[in-house]
Design a protein around this motif. Structure first.
Motif, PDB file in Angstrom:
ATOM      1  N   GLY A  58      -3.776   8.253  12.512  1.00 38.40           N
ATOM      2  CA  GLY A  58      -2.339   7.995  12.476  1.00 38.40           C
ATOM      3  C   GLY A  58      -1.975   6.884  11.515  1.00 38.40           C
ATOM      4  N   ALA A  59      -2.816   5.855  11.438  1.00 37.57           N
ATOM      5  CA  ALA A  59      -2.559   4.739  10.521  1.00 37.57           C
ATOM      6  C   ALA A  59      -2.569   5.213   9.072  1.00 37.57           C
ATOM      7  CB  ALA A  59      -3.603   3.651  10.730  1.00 37.57           C
ATOM      8  N   VAL A  60      -3.443   6.164   8.759  1.00 37.95           N
ATOM      9  CA  VAL A  60      -3.491   6.721   7.400  1.00 37.95           C
ATOM     10  C   VAL A  60      -2.235   7.555   7.127  1.00 37.95           C
ATOM     11  CG1 VAL A  60      -4.745   8.220   5.818  1.00 37.95           C
ATOM     12  CG2 VAL A  60      -6.008   6.755   7.407  1.00 37.95           C
ATOM     13  N   LEU A  61      -1.863   8.379   8.078  1.00 33.48           N
ATOM     14  CA  LEU A  61      -0.715   9.271   7.885  1.00 33.48           C
ATOM     15  C   LEU A  61       0.606   8.506   7.815  1.00 33.48           C
ATOM     16  CD1 LEU A  61      -1.738  12.195  10.268  1.00 33.48           C
ATOM     17  CD2 LEU A  61      -1.876  12.125   7.768  1.00 33.48           C
ATOM     18  N   ARG A  62       0.642   7.311   8.387  1.00 33.79           N
ATOM     19  CA  ARG A  62       1.869   6.514   8.325  1.00 33.79           C
ATOM     20  C   ARG A  62       2.074   5.883   6.950  1.00 33.79           C
ATOM     21  NH1 ARG A  62       0.402   5.317  13.695  1.00 33.79           N
ATOM     22  NH2 ARG A  62      -0.698   3.402  13.109  1.00 33.79           N
ATOM     23  N   ARG A  63       1.087   6.021   6.078  1.00 31.26           N
ATOM     24  CA  ARG A  63       1.216   5.538   4.700  1.00 31.26           C
ATOM     25  C   ARG A  63       1.021   6.726   3.753  1.00 31.26           C
ATOM     26  NH1 ARG A  63      -2.875   0.578   4.340  1.00 31.26           N
ATOM     27  NH2 ARG A  63      -4.202   2.126   5.357  1.00 31.26           N
ATOM     28  N   PRO A  64       2.023   7.574   3.640  1.00 32.72           N
ATOM     29  CA  PRO A  64       1.872   8.831   2.877  1.00 32.72           C
ATOM     30  C   PRO A  64       1.539   8.621   1.404  1.00 32.72           C
ATOM     31  CG  PRO A  64       4.173   8.418   3.441  1.00 32.72           C
ATOM     32  CD  PRO A  64       3.372   7.439   4.220  1.00 32.72           C
ATOM     33  N   SER A  65       1.787   7.420   0.883  1.00 31.76           N
ATOM     34  CA  SER A  65       1.451   7.182  -0.525  1.00 31.76           C
ATOM     35  C   SER A  65      -0.045   7.293  -0.762  1.00 31.76           C
ATOM     36  CB  SER A  65       1.935   5.794  -0.957  1.00 31.76           C
ATOM     37  OG  SER A  65       1.307   4.777  -0.192  1.00 31.76           O
ATOM     38  N   SER A 243      -6.905   4.019  -7.712  1.00 30.40           N
ATOM     39  CA  SER A 243      -6.356   3.655  -6.405  1.00 30.40           C
ATOM     40  C   SER A 243      -5.954   2.185  -6.364  1.00 30.40           C
ATOM     41  CB  SER A 243      -7.378   3.932  -5.304  1.00 30.40           C
ATOM     42  OG  SER A 243      -8.571   3.183  -5.516  1.00 30.40           O
ATOM     43  N   ARG A 244      -6.501   1.391  -7.301  1.00 33.80           N
ATOM     44  CA  ARG A 244      -6.121  -0.026  -7.360  1.00 33.80           C
ATOM     45  C   ARG A 244      -4.632  -0.193  -7.680  1.00 33.80           C
ATOM     46  NH1 ARG A 244     -10.274  -3.817  -7.736  1.00 33.80           N
ATOM     47  NH2 ARG A 244     -12.089  -2.967  -6.672  1.00 33.80           N
ATOM     48  N   LEU A 245      -3.995   0.884  -8.110  1.00 34.67           N
ATOM     49  CA  LEU A 245      -2.557   0.826  -8.371  1.00 34.67           C
ATOM     50  C   LEU A 245      -1.763   0.571  -7.098  1.00 34.67           C
ATOM     51  CD1 LEU A 245      -2.226   3.868 -10.814  1.00 34.67           C
ATOM     52  CD2 LEU A 245      -2.105   1.436 -11.424  1.00 34.67           C
ATOM     53  N   SER A 251     -12.271  -1.007   1.563  1.00 29.13           N
ATOM     54  CA  SER A 251     -12.576   0.205   2.327  1.00 29.13           C
ATOM     55  C   SER A 251     -11.764   1.399   1.834  1.00 29.13           C
ATOM     56  CB  SER A 251     -12.321  -0.024   3.816  1.00 29.13           C
ATOM     57  OG  SER A 251     -10.954  -0.321   4.051  1.00 29.13           O
ATOM     58  N   GLU A 252     -10.535   1.147   1.388  1.00 29.26           N
ATOM     59  CA  GLU A 252      -9.688   2.231   0.900  1.00 29.26           C
ATOM     60  C   GLU A 252     -10.128   2.686  -0.487  1.00 29.26           C
ATOM     61  OE1 GLU A 252      -5.567   1.223   1.158  1.00 29.26           O
ATOM     62  OE2 GLU A 252      -5.605   0.985   3.335  1.00 29.26           O
ATOM     63  N   VAL A 253     -10.467   1.740  -1.346  1.00 35.48           N
ATOM     64  CA  VAL A 253     -10.922   2.092  -2.691  1.00 35.48           C
ATOM     65  C   VAL A 253     -12.191   2.935  -2.613  1.00 35.48           C
ATOM     66  CG1 VAL A 253     -11.779   1.195  -4.888  1.00 35.48           C
ATOM     67  CG2 VAL A 253      -9.866   0.060  -3.741  1.00 35.48           C
ATOM     68  N   VAL A 254     -13.096   2.589  -1.694  1.00 34.78           N
ATOM     69  CA  VAL A 254     -14.319   3.369  -1.509  1.00 34.78           C
ATOM     70  C   VAL A 254     -13.979   4.809  -1.120  1.00 34.78           C
ATOM     71  CG1 VAL A 254     -16.360   3.666  -0.043  1.00 34.78           C
ATOM     72  CG2 VAL A 254     -15.801   1.409  -0.966  1.00 34.78           C
ATOM     73  N   TRP A 311     -15.336  -8.083  -5.138  1.00 40.14           N
ATOM     74  CA  TRP A 311     -14.103  -7.380  -4.778  1.00 40.14           C
ATOM     75  C   TRP A 311     -12.906  -8.328  -4.788  1.00 40.14           C
ATOM     76  CZ3 TRP A 311     -13.845  -2.190  -4.297  1.00 40.14           C
ATOM     77  CH2 TRP A 311     -15.068  -1.506  -4.159  1.00 40.14           C
ATOM     78  N   VAL A 312     -13.145  -9.568  -4.325  1.00 47.00           N
ATOM     79  CA  VAL A 312     -12.069 -10.540  -4.301  1.00 47.00           C
ATOM     80  C   VAL A 312     -11.610 -10.865  -5.713  1.00 47.00           C
ATOM     81  CG1 VAL A 312     -11.438 -12.904  -3.706  1.00 47.00           C
ATOM     82  CG2 VAL A 312     -12.797 -11.549  -2.119  1.00 47.00           C
ATOM     83  N   SER A 313     -12.594 -11.051  -6.617  1.00 48.86           N
ATOM     84  CA  SER A 313     -12.237 -11.375  -7.999  1.00 48.86           C
ATOM     85  C   SER A 313     -11.509 -10.240  -8.686  1.00 48.86           C
ATOM     86  CB  SER A 313     -13.503 -11.745  -8.797  1.00 48.86           C
ATOM     87  OG  SER A 313     -14.379 -10.639  -8.874  1.00 48.86           O
ATOM     88  N   ASP A 314     -11.837  -8.994  -8.276  1.00 51.47           N
ATOM     89  CA  ASP A 314     -11.166  -7.836  -8.870  1.00 51.47           C
ATOM     90  C   ASP A 314      -9.682  -7.809  -8.556  1.00 51.47           C
ATOM     91  OD1 ASP A 314     -13.435  -6.996 -10.022  1.00 51.47           O
ATOM     92  OD2 ASP A 314     -13.889  -5.399  -8.576  1.00 51.47           O
ATOM     93  N   LYS A 315      -9.304  -8.458  -7.459  1.00 50.87           N
ATOM     94  CA  LYS A 315      -7.911  -8.405  -7.040  1.00 50.87           C
ATOM     95  C   LYS A 315      -7.019  -9.316  -7.890  1.00 50.87           C
ATOM     96  CE  LYS A 315      -9.185  -7.575  -2.197  1.00 50.87           C
ATOM     97  NZ  LYS A 315      -9.088  -8.070  -0.822  1.00 50.87           N
ATOM     98  N   ARG A 316      -7.645 -10.250  -8.595  1.00 44.63           N
ATOM     99  CA  ARG A 316      -6.882 -11.248  -9.351  1.00 44.63           C
ATOM    100  C   ARG A 316      -6.391 -10.677 -10.681  1.00 44.63           C
ATOM    101  NH1 ARG A 316     -11.085 -16.282  -8.264  1.00 44.63           N
ATOM    102  NH2 ARG A 316     -10.779 -16.357  -6.021  1.00 44.63           N
TER     103      ARG A 316
END
Length: 316
Positions: A58-65, A243-245, A251-254, A311-316
């Motif tokens: 349900g958590a996935v479906l609540r974010r249709p993007s 998906s980084r967009l 966990s989502e990018v994987v 992963w943290v550095s990738d976010k910057r």
């Protein structure tokens, strides 16, 4: 038995290469397993679905993007990359058409297992898989026609029944059991990936064995077909990074990485046979099946070993 299950998961990469070699050298073992591919895939889906509950779905479906982006990536850039690699490696002809068909295929049903092994969002991967697979009877023929001018006949009833029995029913059953008996089933969370790995190896043997003569029959040119498959497979990981967009959650990018890089090869053979096309058009999908089942465990291992700081550095 628990130690064996854990050991298989830990050594999956090496076991995959050993089983692939076994299938090529002694194809009879794989041929004997071939009729069981459907049940093995269904059992794999069931085992992996025991790792998440309805609330996570349900958590996935609540974010249709999220599912929408996965759908666009699987059928957009991957279809174009299938056409492009087909032209680059084969020019025109049956193999080029087959490589294009490969690019238009939905996600392989084993993708949630690799997401689990890479410690990604398994519920998200399962939802992505279910949605883009459900739309495949409509989208694959349209995309293939647009890219090649070749019409595909859709064995709609056979595909729908196969999808229900292999993907949807096992997934729904597993999720329902996890939701109802969460505490009990959570005790075995450290074993589901190992059990899935055993099934993965059996499926690999069942794929390689029946195709061994075809693969070896191409001689040195088999390396060209394998290279085309590897190119598309690796490109799929690159596409998944888009998906980084919309998310920086590891966990989502994987989940996106394995959703875009893996293709459900069995559908190709069904479309080709139903359309009365040259069987050679299904060859790239057969090669891709072997390639992706070898590279995916390696990718999962590399993702697990990647430090959190990266992963943290990738976010910057």
């Amino acid at each position: 038995m628990s130690r064996v299950i854990v050991w298989v998961e830990a050594q999956l990469l090496w076991l995959v290469m050993a089983v692939a070699a076994l299938g090529l050298l002694y194809p009879a073992a794989g041929v004997a397993l071939a009729p069981l591919i459907g049940p093995l895939l269904a059992l794999l889906m069931f085992v992996i679905s025991l790792t998440f509950d309805a609330h996570q779905v349900g958590a996935v479906l609540r974010r249709p993007s999220r599912p929408l982006l996965a759908l666009c990536l699987v059928y957009g850039p991957m279809s174009l990359l299938g056409w492009l690699t087909g032209r680059l490696f084969f020019g025109t002809g049956a193999l080029a058409a087959g490589q294009t068909l490969l690019g238009t295929l939905p996600t392989d049903v084993s993708s949630p297992l690799l997401v689990l092994m890479a410690r990604g969002n398994v519920a998200m991967a399962a939802v992505f898989n279910a949605i883009n697979t459900a739309l495949s009877p409509l989208l694959v023929p349209l995309l293939f026609l647009a890219l090649t001018g070749i019409e595909l006949d859709v064995p709609l009833f056979a595909i729908v029944v196969e999808l229900l029995l292999i993907v949807f029913v096992p997934t729904l059953l597993g999720v329902a059991l996890r939701t109802r008996f969460s505490t009990t089933l959570a005790r075995f969370d450290d074993r589901y990936a190992g059990l899935g790995s055993i099934l993965y190896l059996l499926i690999l043997l069942a794929v390689v064995g029946p195709n061994a003569a075809t693969i070896l029959g191409y001689g040195a040119f088999a390396l060209v077909i394998a290279a085309a498959a590897l190119c598309l497979n690796l490109a799929g990981y690159a596409v998944g990074t888009a998906s980084r967009l919309i998310t920086n959650e590891r966990s989502e990018v994987v989940a996106y990485l394995f959703t875009t890089s893996k293709k459900e090869f069995s559908i190709a053979a069904a479309f080709v046979a139903a359309s009365g096309l040259s069987p050679e058009i299904a060859i790239p999908a057969a090669f891709f099946a072997v390639i992706q089942m070898i590279t995916s465990p390696l990718a999962a291992r590399l993702l697990v070993r990647r430090p959190a700081s990266a992963w943290v550095s990738d976010k910057r």
